[in-house]
Every structure is written in C-alpha cells, then in structure tokens.
Design a protein around this motif. Structure first.
Motif, PDB file in Angstrom:
ATOM      1  N   UNK A   1       0.830  -1.195   0.000  1.00 26.82           N
ATOM      2  CA  UNK A   1       0.000   0.000   0.000  1.00 26.82           C
ATOM      3  C   UNK A   1       0.868   1.250   0.000  1.00 26.82           C
ATOM      4  N   UNK A   2       0.264   2.324  -0.442  1.00 27.55           N
ATOM      5  CA  UNK A   2       0.957   3.612  -0.458  1.00 27.55           C
ATOM      6  C   UNK A   2      -0.008   4.674   0.040  1.00 27.55           C
ATOM      7  N   UNK A   3       0.261   5.209   1.200  1.00 27.63           N
ATOM      8  CA  UNK A   3      -0.522   6.308   1.742  1.00 27.63           C
ATOM      9  C   UNK A   3       0.122   7.603   1.276  1.00 27.63           C
ATOM     10  N   UNK A   4      -0.660   8.419   0.581  1.00 25.58           N
ATOM     11  CA  UNK A   4      -0.142   9.666   0.031  1.00 25.58           C
ATOM     12  C   UNK A   4      -0.880  10.833   0.665  1.00 25.58           C
ATOM     13  N   UNK A   5      -0.145  11.763   1.209  1.00 22.12           N
ATOM     14  CA  UNK A   5      -0.732  12.948   1.819  1.00 22.12           C
ATOM     15  C   UNK A   5      -0.157  14.204   1.185  1.00 22.12           C
ATOM     16  N   UNK A   6      -0.816  15.317   1.450  1.00 22.58           N
ATOM     17  CA  UNK A   6      -0.377  16.603   0.921  1.00 22.58           C
ATOM     18  C   UNK A   6      -0.061  16.500  -0.575  1.00 22.58           C
ATOM     19  N   UNK A   7      -0.990  15.933  -1.304  1.00 22.41           N
ATOM     20  CA  UNK A   7      -0.776  15.720  -2.730  1.00 22.41           C
ATOM     21  C   UNK A   7      -0.686  17.033  -3.491  1.00 22.41           C
ATOM     22  N   UNK A   8       0.124  17.002  -4.529  1.00 24.30           N
ATOM     23  CA  UNK A   8       0.361  18.173  -5.362  1.00 24.30           C
ATOM     24  C   UNK A   8      -0.010  17.862  -6.814  1.00 24.30           C
ATOM     25  N   UNK A   9      -0.294  18.882  -7.597  1.00 23.33           N
ATOM     26  CA  UNK A   9      -0.610  18.618  -9.006  1.00 23.33           C
ATOM     27  C   UNK A   9       0.489  17.820  -9.719  1.00 23.33           C
ATOM     28  N   UNK A  10       1.730  18.026  -9.335  1.00 22.86           N
ATOM     29  CA  UNK A  10       2.839  17.284  -9.953  1.00 22.86           C
ATOM     30  C   UNK A  10       2.794  15.791  -9.636  1.00 22.86           C
ATOM     31  N   UNK A  11       1.987  15.405  -8.675  1.00 28.51           N
ATOM     32  CA  UNK A  11       1.835  13.976  -8.363  1.00 28.51           C
ATOM     33  C   UNK A  11       0.886  13.275  -9.328  1.00 28.51           C
ATOM     34  N   UNK A  12       0.261  14.017 -10.207  1.00 28.53           N
ATOM     35  CA  UNK A  12      -0.648  13.424 -11.186  1.00 28.53           C
ATOM     36  C   UNK A  12       0.107  12.459 -12.086  1.00 28.53           C
TER      37      UNK A  12
END
Length: 113
Positions: A80-91
């Motif tokens: 699993x991968x928990x992703x927080x504080x996502x940014x547009x560059x994470x698209x």
C-alpha cells in the motif's frame, strides 16, 4: 503466474490524500525481496516512488519523502501507499511493483490545483 491489481486512485484536490493498494494474486513462489510503487506521468518515463523490502526497510524518491508512506503485508500479498499533501505534480498513473512480476494496469491519480 502472478498478477498485480492496483486500486485506490482518483481525483483529489491539492493538499488531499489518497491510499493506493496493490493485491498480488496467482501462483506464488518465493516472497520477493522488494515491492513498491512507480509512477508515470504523461510524456514522462516511469519513475520510482517507493520500495519496501521483506525487512520493512523502505526507500523513497525525494519527492515522496515526508508525504508518502509505503507498507506491505506479506501474508496478504499486498503493498500500500498512503499519500498525503498531494500536489498537481503527483498526477500520474501509479503502478505496483513486485520483483519478478509483470506490471499491472496501474491506477490513475489526478491532483487538481
């Protein structure tokens, strides 16, 4: 033959969170040392996001440090991968990685500004 199925992607606003999951299924042999996540944005090469080995030692790309957390469950054959504080560059399309296994279909993550 082992198959990987990713889930948990979606559309989220900048600053939001998502949790990606990957289920491995099929005929298993030796538990692979490394499992993890890669991602590929349009027009870009696939890049490492994070890895975790059987000793739960982790490795993160610089962009993921402090924001993403990887975990695995060897008994359930999941990562699993928990992703927080996502940014547009994470698209990107996020792909599960399991050593010795073909890539799955990936799961789309879209972060709006």
């Amino acid at each position: 033959q082992v198959q990987l199925v990713e889930s948990g992607g979606g559309l989220v606003q900048a600053g939001g969170s998502l949790r990606l999951s990957c289920q491995a299924s099929g005929r298993f042999g030796v538990t692979p040392k490394n499992m993890g996540w890669y991602r590929q944005a349009p027009g870009e090469q696939r890049e490492l996001v994070a890895l975790v080995n059987t000793s739960d030692h982790t490795k993160y790309a610089d962009f993921a440090k402090g924001r993403f957390t990887i975990s695995r469950d060897n008994a359930k054959n999941t990562v699993s991968l928990q992703m927080t504080n996502l940014k547009p560059d994470d698209t990107a399309v996020y792909y599960c990685y399991r050593a010795g296994t073909s890539w799955g279909q990936g799961t789309q993550v879209t972060v709006s500004s």
